[in-house]
Each structure stands twice: as C-alpha cells, then as structure tokens.
Design a protein around this motif. Structure first.
Motif, short mmCIF file in Angstrom:
data_model
loop_
_atom_site.label_atom_id
_atom_site.label_comp_id
_atom_site.label_asym_id
_atom_site.label_seq_id
_atom_site.Cartn_x
_atom_site.Cartn_y
_atom_site.Cartn_z
N MET A 147 25.61 17.17 34.36
CA MET A 147 25.02 18.01 33.31
C MET A 147 25.98 19.18 33.08
SD MET A 147 21.37 19.99 33.29
CE MET A 147 21.79 21.28 34.44
N TYR A 148 26.41 19.42 31.84
CA TYR A 148 27.31 20.54 31.55
C TYR A 148 26.51 21.67 30.93
CZ TYR A 148 30.75 23.36 29.06
OH TYR A 148 31.48 24.42 28.59
N VAL A 149 26.57 22.87 31.51
CA VAL A 149 25.83 24.01 30.96
C VAL A 149 26.84 25.10 30.59
CG1 VAL A 149 24.09 25.78 31.41
CG2 VAL A 149 23.81 23.49 32.40
N PRO A 150 27.16 25.26 29.32
CA PRO A 150 28.14 26.30 28.94
C PRO A 150 27.58 27.68 29.19
CG PRO A 150 27.13 25.33 26.98
CD PRO A 150 26.61 24.55 28.16
N ALA A 151 28.46 28.62 29.56
CA ALA A 151 28.00 30.01 29.74
C ALA A 151 27.54 30.54 28.38
CB ALA A 151 29.14 30.87 30.29
N PRO A 152 26.49 31.35 28.36
CA PRO A 152 25.95 31.87 27.09
C PRO A 152 26.97 32.72 26.35
CG PRO A 152 24.95 33.02 28.95
CD PRO A 152 25.78 31.92 29.52
N HIS A 153 27.92 33.31 27.08
CA HIS A 153 28.98 34.09 26.41
C HIS A 153 30.18 34.12 27.35
CE1 HIS A 153 26.62 36.92 28.89
NE2 HIS A 153 27.81 37.43 29.18
N ARG A 154 31.39 34.38 26.80
CA ARG A 154 32.59 34.38 27.65
C ARG A 154 32.59 35.69 28.41
NH1 ARG A 154 36.48 31.76 29.01
NH2 ARG A 154 38.58 32.52 29.51
N ALA A 155 32.33 35.61 29.70
CA ALA A 155 32.15 36.83 30.50
C ALA A 155 33.53 37.39 30.89
CB ALA A 155 31.35 36.49 31.75
N GLN A 156 33.79 38.62 30.46
CA GLN A 156 35.04 39.32 30.85
C GLN A 156 34.67 40.27 31.98
OE1 GLN A 156 37.76 38.44 29.41
NE2 GLN A 156 36.96 37.33 27.62
N GLY A 157 35.29 40.16 33.11
CA GLY A 157 34.97 41.08 34.20
C GLY A 157 35.43 40.47 35.52
N ASP A 158 35.09 41.12 36.59
CA ASP A 158 35.49 40.68 37.93
C ASP A 158 34.62 39.48 38.35
OD1 ASP A 158 35.54 42.33 41.23
OD2 ASP A 158 35.98 40.27 40.55
N PRO A 159 35.24 38.30 38.48
CA PRO A 159 34.44 37.11 38.81
C PRO A 159 33.99 37.07 40.27
CG PRO A 159 36.76 36.53 38.70
CD PRO A 159 36.67 37.98 38.30
N CYS A 160 34.51 38.02 41.06
CA CYS A 160 34.15 38.00 42.49
C CYS A 160 32.63 38.16 42.64
CB CYS A 160 34.87 39.15 43.20
SG CYS A 160 34.40 39.25 44.95
N GLY A 161 32.04 37.21 43.33
CA GLY A 161 30.58 37.28 43.55
C GLY A 161 29.79 36.44 42.58
N ALA A 162 30.49 35.90 41.54
CA ALA A 162 29.75 35.12 40.53
C ALA A 162 29.13 33.87 41.14
CB ALA A 162 30.70 34.73 39.38
N GLY A 163 29.88 33.22 42.05
CA GLY A 163 29.35 32.01 42.70
C GLY A 163 28.12 32.31 43.52
N ASP A 164 28.18 33.45 44.23
CA ASP A 164 27.01 33.83 45.06
C ASP A 164 25.80 34.12 44.16
OD1 ASP A 164 29.22 35.69 47.24
OD2 ASP A 164 28.55 33.59 47.32
N CYS A 165 26.12 34.78 43.02
CA CYS A 165 25.04 35.11 42.08
C CYS A 165 24.43 33.82 41.54
CB CYS A 165 25.61 35.95 40.93
SG CYS A 165 24.38 36.38 39.69
N PHE A 166 25.28 32.86 41.20
CA PHE A 166 24.80 31.56 40.69
C PHE A 166 23.91 30.89 41.73
CE2 PHE A 166 25.05 27.69 38.16
CZ PHE A 166 24.78 26.71 39.10
N ALA A 167 24.43 30.82 42.98
CA ALA A 167 23.69 30.10 44.04
C ALA A 167 22.35 30.76 44.32
CB ALA A 167 24.55 30.06 45.30
N ALA A 168 22.35 32.08 44.39
CA ALA A 168 21.09 32.79 44.72
C ALA A 168 20.07 32.62 43.59
CB ALA A 168 21.39 34.28 44.93
N THR A 169 20.56 32.70 42.34
CA THR A 169 19.64 32.54 41.20
C THR A 169 19.06 31.14 41.14
OG1 THR A 169 20.94 34.18 39.98
CG2 THR A 169 19.44 32.79 38.69
N ALA A 170 19.94 30.15 41.32
CA ALA A 170 19.48 28.75 41.26
C ALA A 170 18.48 28.47 42.38
CB ALA A 170 20.68 27.80 41.35
N ALA A 171 18.79 28.95 43.59
CA ALA A 171 17.89 28.72 44.73
C ALA A 171 16.53 29.37 44.48
CB ALA A 171 18.52 29.29 46.01
N GLY A 172 16.56 30.59 43.95
CA GLY A 172 15.29 31.28 43.68
C GLY A 172 14.47 30.56 42.62
#
Ligand SMILES: Nc1ncnc2c1ncn2[C@@H]1O[C@H](COP(=O)(O)OP(=O)(O)OP(=O)(O)O)[C@@H](O)[C@H]1O
Ligand SMILES: O=P(O)(O)O[C@@H]1O[C@H]([C@H](O)CO)[C@@H](O)[C@H](O)[C@@H]1O
Length: 235
Positions: A1-26
């Motif tokens: 399943m491909y889910v495009p980001a709602p907008h092209r996020a400009q910023g520090d990607p550090c922590g994005a994976g953790d944010c994704f995992a925590a949100t999905a788990a919740g």
C-alpha cells in the motif's frame, strides 16, 4: 500500500520514523484498520518534520522539562489554542458538534472515527439554553458541565468548546477546522456548516450511524425502568 505524504515536509527528518511508529502503534491500539493507522502515521510524521523534527524540543519535551512527572489526569486543552498549534505544525484539525446529552455507543463510535481522520478532535457542544431550544422541554438531562466532563474523559476527544447559539457557525469561524463531522443522521450537503467551512477550504463529512442509539431512546427506556425490552446489541 503506498501512502503519499500529505505535503513535502521540509525540516529535520531525525525522529520521523519514531513518530511514524508511535502514531501507527497508537492508532492500531485504538482499533484503527492498518491502512488508517498508516495514513495517520504518514500525516503525523510529515507534520513532525515540518515543525522541526527531533531538533524542536517543543514537539517532544514534557511540560515542565525532562524528568519523572506525576501521572496527573490529562487536562482538556483549550480548543482555540489546540487548533492553532495543530495547524502551525501542518496537522489536520477535526471538529464535530452536538448536544451529547446522554452519551451512548453511537456517539462514542462517531467520536473515535472522527479522531482518526486528523491530528486532533475538538467537540463543539451546545450550551444548556441552546439544547433546551433545540430539543425541547426537559432537555438537557445532563448539564453542560457534566457533558463536558464525560466527553473530555474519552481518549479520542482532545478539547471541548461550548456555544450558546442555535448553530455552531460562529464558533467554527473561530476554530477554522479542516474537517467538520456529523453522524449519518445528517447529510453533509444539507449542513449549514458546510458553506462556512468552504470559506477556508474545509470540508464536512458524515460518518456511519449506529442504528437504534439516541439520547431520546435512552431517556425513553430509562423512564420505562425494568419494564423496558432489552436492546438488540448486534444492531
Ligand atoms: N446512533 C448514532 N450513531 C452515530 N452518530 C450518532 C448517533 N446518534 C447521534 N449521533 C451523532 O452524534 C452527534 C450528537 O448528536 P445528538 O446529541 O443529537 O445525539 P442523539 O442521540 O441523536 O440525541 P437526541 O436523541 O437528543 O436527538 C451528532 O453528530 C449526531 O449525528
Ligand atoms: O446533537 P445534534 O442534534 O446533532 O446537534 C445539533 O446539530 C446541528 C447540526 O450541526 C446542523 O447544523 C446544530 O446546528 C445544532 O446546534 C446542534 O449542535
């Protein structure tokens, strides 16, 4: 399943994976479907990166700084401040509205589904006088202070705001939600709120309706006392 980001996020990607995992788990723990959890996690991670990612302590530092914090009860946020904060980080503000007099399974299903659509859920509740004008004599059964407390106790509700008018439009013009949600007893096209949201590009949605559940029906059954027939929960 491909889910495009709602907008092209400009910023520090550090922590994005953790944010994704925590949100999905919740989301999964809250009962969301996998595709819903992934869509929510993608949107949340994009918002996190846009807001500065791990380099922005405001996104992850507990109030009062690092260190052990008492598990104080979650205080309901101020609806206006919450809407501003979520919008500032590129998130989606979801709002719904109603009297929510005697809370029932249909209300809870609606609120849980509404929360999954975006990054916060604000409930706009009619004041006691407004409910009385809308629902008739003897209503509300629960005063607004109790209706706020009950709604605020739901994990899917992030803030509650009260309005005294006959319709929520003035409050919506202040909150400017991206999405306005009502139950399936309404039609999105027929809602007066739809035109208001269009002013800032928002949209109105109706979500599934749980048959046989209403405050009116609950009150009627309660008045019958032990003589009432059992509700058929499978419906
Ligand atoms: N059974 C249900 N399933 C899903 N959504 C519902 C259900 N009942 C009400 N809602 C939604 O909950 C919100 C609050 O509605 P409201 O407080 O009028 O509920 P109600 O049970 O219909 O009350 P009343 O019987 O007093 O009219 C509205 O958005 C409405 O569409
Ligand atoms: O609890 P209800 O009856 O769903 O709440 C009413 O909904 C109306 C609806 O949003 C269409 O405008 C609203 O106008 C009214 O103020 C009540 O919130």
């Amino acid at each position: 399943m491909y889910v495009p980001a709602p907008h092209r996020a400009q910023g520090d990607p550090c922590g994005a994976g953790d944010c994704f995992a925590a949100t999905a788990a919740g989301a999964l723990a809250d009962g969301a479907l996998p595709e819903e959890a992934v869509q929510l996690a993608v949107a949340e991670a994009a918002g996190f990166v846009t807001a500065g990612g791990a380099g922005n302590p405001a996104l992850w530092e507990l109030p009062g700084g690092p260190g052990p914090h008492p598990t104080e009860p979650r205080r309901p946020a101020d609806a206006h401040a919450l809407a501003e904060a979520v919008r500032a980080r590129g998130g989606t503000v979801v709002a719904t509205g109603g009297c929510f007099d005697l809370l029932h399974a249909g209300h809870v299903g609606l609120l849980q589904n509404a929360r999954r659509i975006g990054d916060c859920l604000i409930v706009c509740v009619n004041s006691d006088a407004s409910v009385g004008r809308l629902k008739g004599p003897g209503r509300p059964i629960n005063p607004v202070a109790d209706r706020i407390r009950v709604l605020s106790g739901l994990g899917c509700v992030d803030a509650v705001a009260v309005f005294d008018e006959d319709t929520p439009e003035p409050l919506l013009r202040q909150l400017r939600p991206d999405v306005w949600v009502k139950g399936g007893d309404y039609s999105a096209d027929a809602l007066p709120e739809t035109a208001v949201l269009r002013d800032w590009g928002g949209r109105a949605l109706v979500l599934p309706y749980l048959d046989g559940r209403s405050t009116t029906e609950l009150a009627r059954r309660a008045a019958l006392g032990p003589h009432t027939s059992p509700l058929h929960p499978h419906r």
